[in-house]
Structures are given as C-alpha cells and as structure tokens.
Design a protein around this motif. Structure first.
Motif, mmCIF file in Angstrom:
data_model
loop_
_atom_site.group_PDB
_atom_site.id
_atom_site.type_symbol
_atom_site.label_atom_id
_atom_site.label_comp_id
_atom_site.label_asym_id
_atom_site.label_seq_id
_atom_site.Cartn_x
_atom_site.Cartn_y
_atom_site.Cartn_z
ATOM 1 N N GLY A 116 -50.468 -75.589 30.337
ATOM 2 C CA GLY A 116 -51.165 -76.767 30.847
ATOM 3 C C GLY A 116 -51.043 -76.906 32.355
ATOM 4 N N LEU A 117 -49.865 -76.613 32.905
ATOM 5 C CA LEU A 117 -49.675 -76.670 34.353
ATOM 6 C C LEU A 117 -50.577 -75.667 35.066
ATOM 7 C CD1 LEU A 117 -45.772 -76.929 34.661
ATOM 8 C CD2 LEU A 117 -47.438 -78.744 35.074
ATOM 9 N N ARG A 118 -50.642 -74.458 34.542
ATOM 10 C CA ARG A 118 -51.457 -73.404 35.166
ATOM 11 C C ARG A 118 -52.939 -73.728 35.080
ATOM 12 N NH1 ARG A 118 -49.627 -68.957 31.453
ATOM 13 N NH2 ARG A 118 -51.165 -67.669 32.562
ATOM 14 N N LEU A 119 -53.364 -74.246 33.932
ATOM 15 C CA LEU A 119 -54.782 -74.567 33.770
ATOM 16 C C LEU A 119 -55.170 -75.808 34.578
ATOM 17 C CD1 LEU A 119 -55.246 -73.783 29.985
ATOM 18 C CD2 LEU A 119 -56.190 -72.513 31.920
ATOM 19 N N ALA A 120 -54.238 -76.747 34.738
ATOM 20 C CA ALA A 120 -54.531 -77.920 35.575
ATOM 21 C C ALA A 120 -54.737 -77.497 37.020
ATOM 22 C CB ALA A 120 -53.391 -78.929 35.467
ATOM 23 N N LEU A 121 -53.906 -76.554 37.498
ATOM 24 C CA LEU A 121 -54.105 -76.017 38.846
ATOM 25 C C LEU A 121 -55.444 -75.303 38.933
ATOM 26 C CD1 LEU A 121 -53.237 -75.198 41.696
ATOM 27 C CD2 LEU A 121 -51.999 -73.259 40.677
ATOM 28 N N ALA A 122 -55.775 -74.524 37.920
ATOM 29 C CA ALA A 122 -57.054 -73.809 37.916
ATOM 30 C C ALA A 122 -58.222 -74.791 37.967
ATOM 31 C CB ALA A 122 -57.156 -72.930 36.671
ATOM 32 N N GLN A 123 -58.112 -75.894 37.238
ATOM 33 C CA GLN A 123 -59.188 -76.877 37.246
ATOM 34 C C GLN A 123 -59.383 -77.481 38.636
ATOM 35 O OE1 GLN A 123 -58.812 -80.882 35.319
ATOM 36 N NE2 GLN A 123 -60.427 -80.099 33.979
ATOM 37 N N ARG A 124 -58.256 -77.800 39.311
ATOM 38 C CA ARG A 124 -58.373 -78.347 40.666
ATOM 39 C C ARG A 124 -59.017 -77.339 41.611
ATOM 40 N NH1 ARG A 124 -53.160 -80.248 39.400
ATOM 41 N NH2 ARG A 124 -52.137 -78.673 40.676
ATOM 42 N N LEU A 125 -58.654 -76.071 41.489
ATOM 43 C CA LEU A 125 -59.229 -75.044 42.357
ATOM 44 C C LEU A 125 -60.710 -74.839 42.071
ATOM 45 C CD1 LEU A 125 -56.314 -72.420 42.283
ATOM 46 C CD2 LEU A 125 -56.915 -73.978 44.142
ATOM 47 N N LEU A 126 -61.091 -74.904 40.810
ATOM 48 C CA LEU A 126 -62.505 -74.761 40.456
ATOM 49 C C LEU A 126 -63.330 -75.887 41.067
ATOM 50 C CD1 LEU A 126 -62.151 -73.732 36.702
ATOM 51 C CD2 LEU A 126 -63.222 -72.335 38.487
ATOM 52 N N ARG A 127 -62.758 -77.065 41.095
ATOM 53 C CA ARG A 127 -63.499 -78.233 41.576
ATOM 54 C C ARG A 127 -63.474 -78.374 43.093
ATOM 55 N NH1 ARG A 127 -61.823 -83.132 37.409
ATOM 56 N NH2 ARG A 127 -62.800 -82.271 35.530
ATOM 57 N N GLN A 128 -62.398 -77.915 43.730
ATOM 58 C CA GLN A 128 -62.207 -78.240 45.136
ATOM 59 C C GLN A 128 -62.306 -77.053 46.085
ATOM 60 O OE1 GLN A 128 -58.447 -80.322 45.401
ATOM 61 N NE2 GLN A 128 -59.016 -81.800 43.826
ATOM 62 N N THR A 129 -62.425 -75.824 45.563
ATOM 63 C CA THR A 129 -62.510 -74.658 46.436
ATOM 64 C C THR A 129 -63.704 -73.802 46.051
ATOM 65 O OG1 THR A 129 -61.239 -73.058 45.109
ATOM 66 C CG2 THR A 129 -59.977 -74.647 46.418
ATOM 67 N N SER A 130 -63.987 -72.827 46.900
ATOM 68 C CA SER A 130 -65.081 -71.895 46.634
ATOM 69 C C SER A 130 -64.559 -70.533 46.168
ATOM 70 C CB SER A 130 -65.935 -71.723 47.902
ATOM 71 O OG SER A 130 -65.136 -71.269 48.977
ATOM 72 N N GLN A 131 -63.295 -70.449 45.790
ATOM 73 C CA GLN A 131 -62.750 -69.193 45.284
ATOM 74 C C GLN A 131 -63.511 -68.762 44.022
ATOM 75 O OE1 GLN A 131 -58.429 -68.912 44.898
ATOM 76 N NE2 GLN A 131 -58.199 -70.707 46.214
ATOM 77 N N SER A 132 -63.597 -67.458 43.827
ATOM 78 C CA SER A 132 -64.255 -66.953 42.628
ATOM 79 C C SER A 132 -63.410 -67.255 41.402
ATOM 80 C CB SER A 132 -64.476 -65.450 42.735
ATOM 81 O OG SER A 132 -63.241 -64.754 42.657
ATOM 82 N N VAL A 133 -64.052 -67.206 40.228
ATOM 83 C CA VAL A 133 -63.326 -67.459 38.983
ATOM 84 C C VAL A 133 -62.200 -66.442 38.813
ATOM 85 C CG1 VAL A 133 -63.520 -67.470 36.462
ATOM 86 C CG2 VAL A 133 -65.283 -68.582 37.863
ATOM 87 N N LEU A 134 -62.464 -65.191 39.167
ATOM 88 C CA LEU A 134 -61.437 -64.164 39.023
ATOM 89 C C LEU A 134 -60.267 -64.422 39.970
ATOM 90 C CD1 LEU A 134 -60.424 -61.582 37.745
ATOM 91 C CD2 LEU A 134 -61.730 -60.277 39.456
ATOM 92 N N GLN A 135 -60.556 -64.814 41.212
ATOM 93 C CA GLN A 135 -59.476 -65.127 42.154
ATOM 94 C C GLN A 135 -58.601 -66.257 41.619
ATOM 95 O OE1 GLN A 135 -61.994 -65.899 45.594
ATOM 96 N NE2 GLN A 135 -61.086 -64.165 46.694
ATOM 97 N N ILE A 136 -59.233 -67.281 41.079
ATOM 98 C CA ILE A 136 -58.479 -68.412 40.529
ATOM 99 C C ILE A 136 -57.666 -67.967 39.322
ATOM 100 C CG2 ILE A 136 -58.733 -70.632 39.352
ATOM 101 C CD1 ILE A 136 -61.122 -71.181 41.203
ATOM 102 N N ALA A 137 -58.259 -67.128 38.478
ATOM 103 C CA ALA A 137 -57.557 -66.639 37.291
ATOM 104 C C ALA A 137 -56.276 -65.908 37.679
ATOM 105 C CB ALA A 137 -58.469 -65.719 36.487
ATOM 106 N N LEU A 138 -56.394 -64.986 38.618
ATOM 107 C CA LEU A 138 -55.224 -64.213 39.040
ATOM 108 C C LEU A 138 -54.187 -65.103 39.732
ATOM 109 C CD1 LEU A 138 -57.004 -60.993 40.380
ATOM 110 C CD2 LEU A 138 -55.908 -61.336 38.150
ATOM 111 N N GLY A 139 -54.670 -66.059 40.526
ATOM 112 C CA GLY A 139 -53.759 -66.948 41.238
ATOM 113 C C GLY A 139 -53.030 -67.926 40.331
ATOM 114 N N CYS A 140 -53.526 -68.085 39.106
ATOM 115 C CA CYS A 140 -52.889 -68.990 38.151
ATOM 116 C C CYS A 140 -52.180 -68.230 37.031
ATOM 117 C CB CYS A 140 -53.915 -69.955 37.564
ATOM 118 S SG CYS A 140 -54.592 -71.095 38.791
ATOM 119 N N GLY A 141 -51.976 -66.927 37.244
ATOM 120 C CA GLY A 141 -51.143 -66.165 36.325
ATOM 121 C C GLY A 141 -51.832 -65.556 35.131
ATOM 122 N N PHE A 142 -53.164 -65.390 35.183
ATOM 123 C CA PHE A 142 -53.887 -64.774 34.073
ATOM 124 C C PHE A 142 -54.225 -63.332 34.433
ATOM 125 C CE2 PHE A 142 -54.507 -69.291 33.639
ATOM 126 C CZ PHE A 142 -54.270 -69.498 32.281
#
Length: 368
Positions: free
Chosen positions: A281-307
């Motif tokens: 839940g902590l990792r996905l909550a961070l991913a959700q904030r990044l999806l909403r507030q940054t222009s990083q790609s989905v893959l970049q966010i995935a790797l940055g959140c430990g997936f």
C-alpha cells in the motif's frame, strides 16, 4: 484573517497563487470577478491594534510578525480566509470573549451576504464555531481532524488535503493552501488555466481533489487508545525508507529485533493488515502520487516504486485501486478527481466514509 501562530508557508501558498493568477489573467486579457485583480488584504484576528499606527502585529508560528488591519477596518470583502495553525482544542476560549465575538460576528456577516469563506490550517474550526459548516464537507490539518469531528458532528469532516463545497473552501496547512487555490481558480477560469497556473509552481499536474493527508505513523499510533508500538513504528519507517527496493518481511523483522510472527501480530493489532499488504500500500500510494503529479513514464514510476516490470506494476495497481496506472492518468480520471469523486470500477475497493474515519484518525486508509 491571520490568527496568532498562523503558518507563514500556508499564507504564502495562497497569496503566491493569487499573484500568479493575476499575471496569467493579464496575459489573456481576462479580468477576475473580484475587481481588476485578486487583491489580498491582511486582517488581524484576536490582536488589538497598536495605539500609534492603528495596525495589528500578528505573530506567526515561527515568530515573524506581520502588520495587518484590525477587523473593524475590514471594509467590503468578497471573500475571507481564516489562516490558523493552533491546535483546535486551543480555539474555544483561547481569545478574550470580545475578540472572539468580533471575529465570529464578521464571519456571520459575510456568510449572510453570500460571501466566499475559507479556512486554512485549522481555520475551518472557526467557521464551524460560527455554525457556517453545517452539512458541508470540510477539512483541517490532520492532528485536528478528530477533535473537529467530535466537537461538530454536523460537519462532514474529511481527511483530504483540501475541500471545496458550496462557497466553503478549506484545507490543511503548509502547501495545501497552494493546491486549494489552484483548484478553486481552475473551477472559475477553466482546466487549462489551472494547468498553466500549476506549471508556474513546478507542478506537472493540477493538484488532485481527492488527495488524502499523510499523517506520520508515530502520531497515529500515539493517538490510539493504549498507545502504539515503537517496534511497529520502526518497521514502518524502514518500509517508508525502502520503497524503491522493498525489504523482505523477514529482514524487516530482523532489523527491528522481533520475529516475523511478532511483527505480523503487531501489524494486525494496530493496523489491521499484514506487513506485506501494508508495504504494498505504501509503494502504490507513492506511485499514485507520482502518476498524478509528475510526467514520469509508467515504467519509470514502476521501477522507482519497487516493481520489477511494467506489467507487474499494472496488475498490482489494478488489484489495489480497481484501475490501471494508465487509467489514473486518463482525462476521465482527471475529471473525476476535479469533481472530488474517485473513479470506480467493478473491482474498486468500497468508498470510504470520511466522517466516520475522522473520528478515529489513528486508523490510516487501508485499501484492503
């Protein structure tokens, strides 16, 4: 309206957005509704005026003092925001009765005239004291969510960062005032204007209306009846510090000096979740904030959140939130957030009762 102990950052967040909005409106040739520009007037609440200058010196939480007009010289106002940071328990009776009466009378006068009213930090507590939030959704800085809900059950107290409901604008402290003002001005001047305004502050996206406040775990545990657990707080701190490279549950237990079974018991007792589920839940909550507030790609966010991969991230996200990461960034999702309603699908978790949650801030949101 500045109350003693107000947050300088919260005040600056609101006034900076208004100034940026004036600049953008000047470029487009559009005049704001409130006169030729959004003009800010500082009023001093609870502070008697100086005998020589006639102005009030209001001290912020950091000790800096700002000059403000006394309430008696408020003049014609189109809107009023109460900026406060004091604990809610200190509001009733904290000021001399005459000063409190003057403050509440001004709020009631403006409400009767149909003016816009807002609360920043703990400012919503004053609106509630004046009886101006009955049946409205409102929020305050997270430590005071529970006390406000208990004192004013007629208010729909929310755990969100900001709320806009029928002429009442409320938000938490710090940068929440910036997000609130961007959201409000977006409603008045359009989504494109809000996007341009957000870009002025280095934001990739307009702040989401359904973003929840993040209270430190230690404070939540301390608020629980019977106290919290130092070992549990230490375990969650390890999780929060290792989101990009998640630690196995056994390793977390070893680092905090308990067995895996003991760690699982602590999580179930205090957080009603297994350690692995809470960590996810902590990792996905961070991913959700990044999806909403940054222009990083989905893959970049995935790797940055430990997936390990994009598909792994997408499946986990869908299982947790009921929608994919790409759905989160879709125009439809943006419209849902602007309306304050999260997207729902057949697999979505049930909606949360903010009013009930507000009465027990020790329990964080658990999408399970």
């Amino acid at each position: 309206m500045l109350l003693p102990g107000f947050g300088l950052g919260a005040l600056a967040g609101a006034t900076d957005v208004l100034q940026a909005a004036n600049a953008l409106l000047a470029e487009t040739g559009e005049a704001p509704r409130f006169g030729p520009a959004y003009t800010t007037v500082l009023l001093g609440g609870e502070v008697p005026p100086d005998r020589v200058s006639g102005e009030c010196r209001v001290a912020s939480a950091s000790g800096a003092q700002l000059l403000a007009r006394p309430l008696a010289e408020a003049g014609a106002l189109d809107a009023l925001f109460v900026v406060a940071e004091r604990p809610f328990s200190a509001v009733p009776g904290s000021a001399p009765s005459a000063a409190r009466a003057e403050l509440l009378a001004l709020l009631l006068q403006l409400a009767a005239a149909g003016r816009l009213l807002g609360g920043i930090g703990t400012g919503a507590a004053w609106l509630a004291e004046a009886g101006l939030l009955r049946g409205h959704r409102a929020t305050v800085h997270w430590p005071q969510i529970g006390p406000l809900a208990e004192r004013h059950p007629e208010v729909l107290v929310s755990q969100r960062v900001w709320e806009i409901d029928r002429g009442r604008l409320t938000c938490a402290g710090h940068q929440a005032s910036r997000d609130l003002l961007i959201g409000w001005l977006g409603q008045r001047h359009g989504e494109r204007f809000a996007q341009e305004l957000a870009a002025q502050f280095g934001l990739a996206h307009v702040p989401a209306a359904d973003e929840r406040q993040h209270a430190p775990l230690g404070a939540r545990l301390a608020a629980q009846q019977g106290g919290g657990s130092a070992k549990l707080a230490e375990a969650v701190a390890l999780m929060e510090a290792n989101l990009a490279e998640p630690l196995p549950t056994e390793e977390i237990a070893r680092l905090v000096g308990v067995s895996r079974r003991q760690l699982e018991r602590l999580f179930r007792q205090h957080l009603d979740a297994l350690p692995s589920r809470w960590y996810l839940g902590l990792r996905l909550a961070l991913a959700q904030r990044l999806l909403r507030q940054t222009s990083q790609s989905v893959l970049q966010i995935a790797l940055g959140c430990g997936f390990a991969s994009g598909p792994h991230f997408s499946n986990a996200y869908r299982g947790f939130y009921g929608r994919t990461p790409r759905d989160e960034r879709s125009p439809r999702a943006a419209a849902w957030r602007a309306e304050g309603q999260p997207p729902q699908t057949a697999n979505s978790p049930p909606a949360t009762d903010d009013h009930a949650l507000a009465r027990d801030t020790a329990q964080p949101d658990d999408p399970t």
